[in-house]
Each structure stands twice: as C-alpha cells, then as structure tokens.
Design an enzyme around this catalytic site. Structure first.
Site, PDB file in Angstrom:
ATOM      1  N   ASN B 231      26.862  37.654  45.932  1.00  0.00           N
ATOM      2  CA  ASN B 231      26.733  37.585  47.378  1.00  0.00           C
ATOM      3  C   ASN B 231      25.774  38.673  47.857  1.00  0.00           C
ATOM      4  O   ASN B 231      25.849  39.814  47.414  1.00  0.00           O
ATOM      5  CB  ASN B 231      28.092  37.781  48.042  1.00  0.00           C
ATOM      6  CG  ASN B 231      28.980  36.562  47.870  1.00  0.00           C
ATOM      7  OD1 ASN B 231      28.843  35.556  48.566  1.00  0.00           O
ATOM      8  ND2 ASN B 231      29.865  36.631  46.888  1.00  0.00           N
ATOM      9  N   ASP B 290      37.152  42.186  50.056  1.00  0.00           N
ATOM     10  CA  ASP B 290      36.172  42.192  51.150  1.00  0.00           C
ATOM     11  C   ASP B 290      36.808  41.587  52.401  1.00  0.00           C
ATOM     12  O   ASP B 290      36.148  40.931  53.202  1.00  0.00           O
ATOM     13  CB  ASP B 290      34.911  41.412  50.750  1.00  0.00           C
ATOM     14  CG  ASP B 290      33.699  41.824  51.590  1.00  0.00           C
ATOM     15  OD1 ASP B 290      33.775  42.852  52.295  1.00  0.00           O
ATOM     16  OD2 ASP B 290      32.682  41.104  51.561  1.00  0.00           O
TER      17      ASP B 290
END
Lengths: 290, 408
Positions: B231, B290
């Site tokens: 990511n 996250d």
C-alpha cells in the site's frame, strides 16, 4: 522376594504405578504421617511416572503428604542441564503433581562440600523416619543407583567415580562426546537402599536379562550389586517377558504360577495373603469330625 | 481477586503456551509482573504458588503489539488534538478487548502545530488495567511522496529542505517518537535516517515512489521497516521491484532482517499478495491494523486527520471517493484472517503479531515473548484464536466470560 512378570513394558509401568498407588492409599498419609518414597531416574521408570501423573489428574492420589528421596545425581552438572536428575524429576514428575517442594530431596552435585552433602542426605532420610518404599531400576551390569560392579554391599551415600563403561554408555546423552559426560556422581549406597522397608525394582528389556538372572538365580555378589536384595525381607522385582530370557524355565514358571497372588497386591481391596472364605474352612472341619 | 503483593506467585495451568516458536503443553508462572521459571523456584525457594488459575485448555500467546494504529472508537489521534490524552486512554483501554497489550499511536501527515501540541501529550507508559502499553508514537509523514500520499493531506507534505533540521522543526520534540515513516527518495532522506538511528528511533520506509536501490540505500543507512507493504508504494515490477523488492534483496547486510507491516484485514491486501509476502519473507512479517477512528464503530461518517471519512461495507473511504484510508479491522481479526489466507501455522500467525513487532522495535527480551523474565503481557485464546482474556504484567485486564476458576 517376589518377581512379577508382566507381558509388556507398558504393563510393567502400570503395575508398578498401581502398586505405588495402593501402598500410599493403604498407608493413609497425613500431616503427621508422611509416606517416604525413594525414587529413580532413567528410561525404565518413565512410564510409571506417567501413570502416576494420570492417577493424580484423575483425582485418585495426592502427593501432599509424601516425601521423596532420589537415588543419585551427577557431580558438577548444571542443575538445569537436560541430563541432570533435577531436570528429569521436575519435568517428568514433580511439575505435574501436587508435591510440596519442601518435601523433595535430590542430592546436590554442585554442593561445595560433597561429602557433607551425602552425610546430610543420610541424616534427612533418618529424620523422615526411613524410606517406606524405595523404587529402583538397574543397569545391564546389574548396578542399582550408581553402585557399579564392585561397590560395597554395605555402602552408604557417597561420591562415586564412574566406570569407563558407564561414561561410554552415557555419552549418547551428551552429544556423543565422552568428555562432556560427568565423571563423578553422588549416589545412595546399597546399604542405604537395603534400609528401606520395601524395595521395588523395575527391569525391562532383553539387554537386562542377564542382570536379572544374576540378581535372582545366583548368589549375592558385589559384582552384581542388585543381587544384594536377595537378603532384603521385602523385595519386589517387576519385569517384562524380555527381561526373563536368561532365566530358567523353572524359575519363570514358578513365579508365573504366583501371578494371581501378585495381582492381589495391586487390587483396590486386595490382600497380600489370600484366605479362603470362612464357611469353606468351617465345612471342611465339620466333615473331618464326622 | 485480591491485590497481589510483589512476591505473589501465580500458576496458570491447563493451558498451552507459545514459547520458542512452539506451542507447548506447559504451565505459565508469573510473579511481580514477570514470567518466571517454576523449576528454579521449586528447587531454590521450595515454595508453592499462592494462586492457581485454571485456563480451561486456553492457548496463551504473548499479547499483541500494534505498531500502526491511528485511533479507534471515535477517536482520531491526529485530529482530536485538544483531547488527545483522553483519546489515547480510551483507545488503550478498548484495545485490551482485542488482545492488544502494547501499541504505537500513529499520527498521519499533519500541520506542525498538531505535532507540537500532540506529541508531548502522548507519553510512553506502561500498561495495566487502565489500558495497553504506549510504546511511543509512530509519526507517519509528513516527509512522504505526494504521488503516494494515500489518505494524507497533500498540503502538509514536506521535504527535508534543511536536512535533519526540517524534521526537528516539524516534530518539535522527538522524545515520545519511536517510529518515523518517511519516503527514502526525498533529498537528504539518507542523512536524516542516519541521524534518527543515533537517537534510537526506528525508521520505516513508505508512502514512497522509491525504486529498489533507493530502498536498499535507506536500509544501509539504518531503515529497518516497510510501512504497510504494497500500500502507498510502487507496485511490484519485475525489472524494478521497488520497496517490495527489499523482501528478497541481496544487497542489504545478511544479518539484518527487514520487517514490514502488512494490513491483513482482507481489504487492503489481497490474500494472494499476503501469501506472496509471507512465503518470500515470513520472519519479517508484522501484522498492523492501521486502524482508524471507525474501529469499533458502526457505518457512518467520521473524521480522520484533515478529512471526513466514510465507513461503508466494512471499509473506510475518504468521504465521497473510492480511496481507502485505513482499516477498521482489529488485531485478533487480522491474526485469524492472516492464518486463513496464508494457511500458515498458528505459531506463525501469532508471532506476526507478537514476536516480530517486538523484534522490529528491539524489545523482544521483554515483550512479544513468554520467555522467563519477560513481562507477563499475554492473551488467552480459544481454538479459533478468539480472545478470551487479556493480561498485563500478570494481571487480568479484560475477560470475555469471567470464567477463571481460582484455586488456592
């Protein structure tokens, strides 16, 4: 002497564990009356310890009022070394049961004064009232504890220098490096074990068959220290079929014929001296009088 | 449960424990907040435990450690500036229900005032019944690539124009920081990395367009971590594998393990990509959530940093867009999802949330393990790896069913 011949090694473990269970139950230990056990290490008694742990977990036995004395320990081997007998006893038995560590006695091979350690050990056994049941195994050369061939049959707890044969046999436990094998051990003497009220010796495998033969079919001899127990009033030898390979057929048959009597020893309501029911005895005597 | 003294000895039995990379049928003994060696106590002190706790066959794992979490339960560390202490407290407390015993509150790219105000307030502190341990802040940005900004506000992204000064000017104080995520291709980044290393702050590369050699240079200068692998970085290309290539690079010191965070929520990283990462470099894999303010909340619109975000279909987007902006998954879910997706062992799945993050932070002598003398932060799990209870320093700080039978 009693010789119990079991069909398999597993049954030797079960038989011996059941006997310990029975003896402790009959003794009814409590805070004023401790049951004192002598304990061995090594491969042979492992199965017995496993069974005893099983019985403990099933709630059949508590070790709360039991004191233990171990037979031997290496000198100058770190206590947490996987080959030390402290390690063996903790990991194979003590950590699984409810024994109070204050009641556990294992010779300290790292003690600054080894002689004193041995004398203290003898004193503690006396203080505990002597050993009620000493359990042992033997080596293929017939040694009990570290009382190797030639040890005095009157020996007491002491420092023992190990024979070359023993070092070689033990090298496999120390990365096949004979230099890593401890060269000395602390061990109870033959005399120390002889003082116990009862001695139970476990012998399994064909490699110990000759030692079993020497133990029971020949005379008392310090070259086969286990033979000393012929002179003990209460010796019980538990062996498997393989261990009988060097015995005479007559000897084996003799003891096998007693197996029903021996089985009584481990039955919950068993009695070591079987008696006929009372009315049988009365009927017979009435018949005689007519 | 009576309040134990420092010498109070507890034995957890009827359990399996994760130790030395194996699941062992062993009891766990705890005293004074630390895991102790019962054999030593047996022979040296000859004492029995003061309390025995029946674990009913639970699996005991070290407590989970989350190195990247932006908030949760309505709290956003980067945005709720004035109430950040309460916010951290709230999240720290609620994380216990997920088996998390330590975490790094994470700040996304923010204006300098935010760092100046917030950083001094998020102090490193020990966990307990008040909440999970705060290991230090993870500052993710603002020294990142505009191209790979993800959900970070572009206007606050900065370069190292004045080298290390740019960084200290931005954060004001480094005291409470334990991780910095930066893009290594930014000019002066390498010297900044070296400086941070001297201050014992860990450097993670991410939000970056770095090619592999940029990444390798960063590692040689002291970077040890990759922020949420796959990511916000260049996609893997066979002629330039980018930062992903660090997983198999031969141009970094062999004794050095590169760790990488990965979001195993089933959304941010495709299961196939999880498998690729796991199979190529299992020992560096670190599960991170996250997670954002929406963690633990229902669908709706929330605040993340400078943006409004929207939670729909269990995913978090920047409101009105299709841009993912952080997860709403909790750590124990990530452990289970990771295990299922990769088919790895229970040990591997648990170590990715315990041992590996602890190693990445070089705190594995006391956290992330159940070794003797480590801190007794652990979690009891059921067969499906669901959290049954959470313990910090040997004390129960969360329990699902309250079913621990205590025997004296």
């Amino acid at each position: 002497m009693r010789l119990v011949i079991c069909d398999t090694v597993d049954y030797v473990s079960e038989w011996s564990a059941k006997y310990v269970l029975k003896r402790i139950k009959d003794f009814q230990p409590n805070e004023n009356k401790y049951f004192v056990l002598g304990l061995p290490t090594g491969g042979t008694p492992l199965g017995m310890y496993k069974k005893l742990i099983e019985y403990h977990k099933a709630g059949k036995i508590s070790f709360k009022y039991i004191k233990t004395f171990n037979m031997d320990e290496y000198v100058d081997l770190p206590r947490d070394h996987p080959e030390s007998y402290h390690y063996y006893m903790y990991n194979n038995f003590f950590k699984h049961i409810d024994i109070d560590p204050k009641n556990v006695h294992i010779l300290d091979g790292n003690a600054p004064d080894l002689m004193q350690e041995c004398n203290e050990f003898e004193r503690k056994i006396k203080e505990a009232g002597g050993i009620e049941l000493f359990i042992g195994g033997i080596g293929p050369d017939g040694h009990i504890a570290f009382n190797e061939p030639g040890s005095s049959l009157a020996s007491r707890t002491r420092v023992k220098t190990l024979a070359q044969d023993t070092l070689e046999a033990n090298a496999r436990f120390f990365g096949n490096d004979i230099n890593k094998v401890p060269k000395q051990a602390l061990t109870v003497g033959v005399g120390t074990v002889m003082d116990a009220k009862e001695v139970m010796i476990l012998i399994t495998g064909s490699h110990k068959a000759f030692a079993l033969y020497k133990a029971i079919e020949e005379g008392v001899n310090h070259m086969w220290t286990v033979s000393a127990f012929q002179q003990h009033p209460r010796t019980l030898i538990i062996c498997d079929e393989d261990a009988t390979l060097e015995l005479r057929v007559k000897t084996v048959k003799y003891f096998k014929a007693l197996s029903a009597v021996h089985h009584k020893l481990i039955e919950e309501d068993g009695d070591a001296i079987p008696r006929r029911p009372l009315h049988d005895v009365q009927n017979e005597s009435m018949g005689n009088s007519q | 449960m009576p309040e134990p003294e420092s010498s109070f000895l507890r034995q957890f039995y009827n359990c399996s424990i994760l130790r030395h990379g194996k699941i062992l049928k062993e009891d766990l003994w705890v005293r004074n907040g630390l895991i102790v060696d019962p054999e030593k106590i047996f022979y040296d002190e000859k004492i029995m435990p003061d309390e025995r706790i029946n674990c009913h066959d639970a699996l005991i794992s070290p407590g989970f450690i989350d190195l990247q979490i932006n908030g949760g339960f309505g709290v956003d560390f980067s945005n709720d500036i004035d109430t950040v202490e309460e916010g951290v407290n709230k999240v720290a407390k609620k994380l216990l229900t997920y088996g998390v015993t330590s975490f790094c509150p994470t700040l996304v790219t923010s204006p300098p005032e935010t760092y100046r105000k917030v950083l001094p307030k998020i102090k490193k502190r020990n966990g307990g019944s008040h909440g999970a341990t705060v290991l230090g802040v993870h500052v993710e940005g603002p020294f990142i690539s505009i191209t790979k900004k993800g959900a970070h506000p572009e206007e606050y992204i900065r370069n190292f124009e004045n080298g290390f000064r740019s960084l200290t000017d931005m954060y004001s104080s480094l005291e409470n920081i334990c991780y910095v995520t930066l893009a290594p291709e930014i000019p002066n980044a390498l010297s900044v990395i070296s400086e941070l290393c001297k201050k014992d702050i860990k450097i993670s590369v991410g939000h970056s367009v770095a090619n592999l050699s940029d990444g390798e240079e960063a590692v040689k200068h002291g970077a040890t971590f990759i922020t949420h692998l796959f990511n916000a970085m260049l996609p893997f290309h066979h002629r330039d594998p980018g930062l992903v290539g660090l997983l198999t690079s031969k141009r970094i010191p062999t004794e050095k393990i590169i760790y990488y965070g990965i979001i195993a929520d089933g959304i941010h990283t495709h299961p196939a990509a999880l498998r690729i990462a796991h199979r190529t470099h299992p020992e560096g894999l670190v599960l991170v959530t996250d997670a954002i303010a929406a963690l633990g909340l229902k669908e709706g619109v929330y605040r993340l940093g400078q943006y409004d975000i929207e939670v729909r279909d269990e995913r978090a987007y920047i409101a009105g867009t299709e841009t993912l902006c952080g997860s709403t998954a909790e750590m124990s879910h990530c452990v289970r999802f990771f295990r299922e997706a990769t088919g790895c062992s229970i040990v591997e799945a648990l170590e990715a949330a315990t041992l590996h993050p602890a190693r990445a932070l070089e705190i594995d002598s006391r956290k992330g393990v159940l070794n003797f003398n480590a801190e007794a932060d652990f979690v009891m799990l059921d067969e499906a790896l669901g959290v049954l209870s959470t313990w910090i320093a040997g004390k129960c700080v969360y329990t699902k069913n309250n079913n621990y039978v205590i025997e004296l």
